[in-house]
Write a protein that holds these residues in place. Sequence first.
Motif, PDB file in Angstrom:
ATOM      1  N   GLN A  35       0.832  -1.201   0.000  1.00  0.00           N
ATOM      2  CA  GLN A  35       0.000   0.000   0.000  1.00  0.00           C
ATOM      3  C   GLN A  35       0.872   1.259   0.000  1.00  0.00           C
ATOM      4  O   GLN A  35       0.538   2.243  -0.642  1.00  0.00           O
ATOM      5  CB  GLN A  35      -0.921  -0.013   1.226  1.00  0.00           C
ATOM      6  CG  GLN A  35      -2.038   0.984   1.159  1.00  0.00           C
ATOM      7  CD  GLN A  35      -3.015   0.713   0.031  1.00  0.00           C
ATOM      8  OE1 GLN A  35      -3.197  -0.420  -0.389  1.00  0.00           O
ATOM      9  NE2 GLN A  35      -3.636   1.750  -0.483  1.00  0.00           N
ATOM     10  N   GLN A  36       1.996   1.214   0.707  1.00  0.00           N
ATOM     11  CA  GLN A  36       2.892   2.360   0.774  1.00  0.00           C
ATOM     12  C   GLN A  36       3.472   2.669  -0.609  1.00  0.00           C
ATOM     13  O   GLN A  36       3.617   3.833  -0.986  1.00  0.00           O
ATOM     14  CB  GLN A  36       4.006   2.097   1.770  1.00  0.00           C
ATOM     15  CG  GLN A  36       4.859   3.313   2.063  1.00  0.00           C
ATOM     16  CD  GLN A  36       5.843   3.045   3.189  1.00  0.00           C
ATOM     17  OE1 GLN A  36       5.868   1.958   3.756  1.00  0.00           O
ATOM     18  NE2 GLN A  36       6.652   4.022   3.506  1.00  0.00           N
ATOM     19  N   LYS A  39       0.813   4.374  -2.645  1.00  0.00           N
ATOM     20  CA  LYS A  39       0.643   5.752  -2.213  1.00  0.00           C
ATOM     21  C   LYS A  39       1.770   6.625  -2.769  1.00  0.00           C
ATOM     22  O   LYS A  39       1.531   7.732  -3.257  1.00  0.00           O
ATOM     23  CB  LYS A  39       0.621   5.831  -0.686  1.00  0.00           C
ATOM     24  CG  LYS A  39       0.376   7.211  -0.163  1.00  0.00           C
ATOM     25  CD  LYS A  39       0.322   7.240   1.349  1.00  0.00           C
ATOM     26  CE  LYS A  39       0.101   8.662   1.845  1.00  0.00           C
ATOM     27  NZ  LYS A  39       0.205   8.766   3.281  1.00  0.00           N
ATOM     28  N   GLU A  43       1.306   9.806  -5.254  1.00  0.00           N
ATOM     29  CA  GLU A  43       1.803  11.135  -4.905  1.00  0.00           C
ATOM     30  C   GLU A  43       2.748  11.672  -5.973  1.00  0.00           C
ATOM     31  O   GLU A  43       2.694  12.854  -6.329  1.00  0.00           O
ATOM     32  CB  GLU A  43       2.492  11.101  -3.543  1.00  0.00           C
ATOM     33  CG  GLU A  43       1.527  10.916  -2.392  1.00  0.00           C
ATOM     34  CD  GLU A  43       2.216  10.674  -1.063  1.00  0.00           C
ATOM     35  OE1 GLU A  43       3.465  10.505  -1.045  1.00  0.00           O
ATOM     36  OE2 GLU A  43       1.507  10.651  -0.043  1.00  0.00           O
TER      37      GLU A  43
END
Length: 67
Positions: A35-36, A39, A43
């Motif tokens: 998930q990181q 993200k 971004e």
Amino acid sequence: MALPIVSILVLTGEVAQRFETEAESNYQRNLNRAQQEKKAETEALERGFSKLRRMLNKAHLGKNAFD
């Protein structure tokens, strides 16, 4: 007017197998990323679009033509 006939290249043999193996590997890696990581990618993409919007607005193509 006649259009020239162009052959379509098709991968076969070992090259096709290597391509398929690499494509499947990339697909699985993309499905299983953390998930990181997702993200961070999101971004980075948003920063890029923000930079692009600023450049386009400075191009004087109309009032905020791309917002």
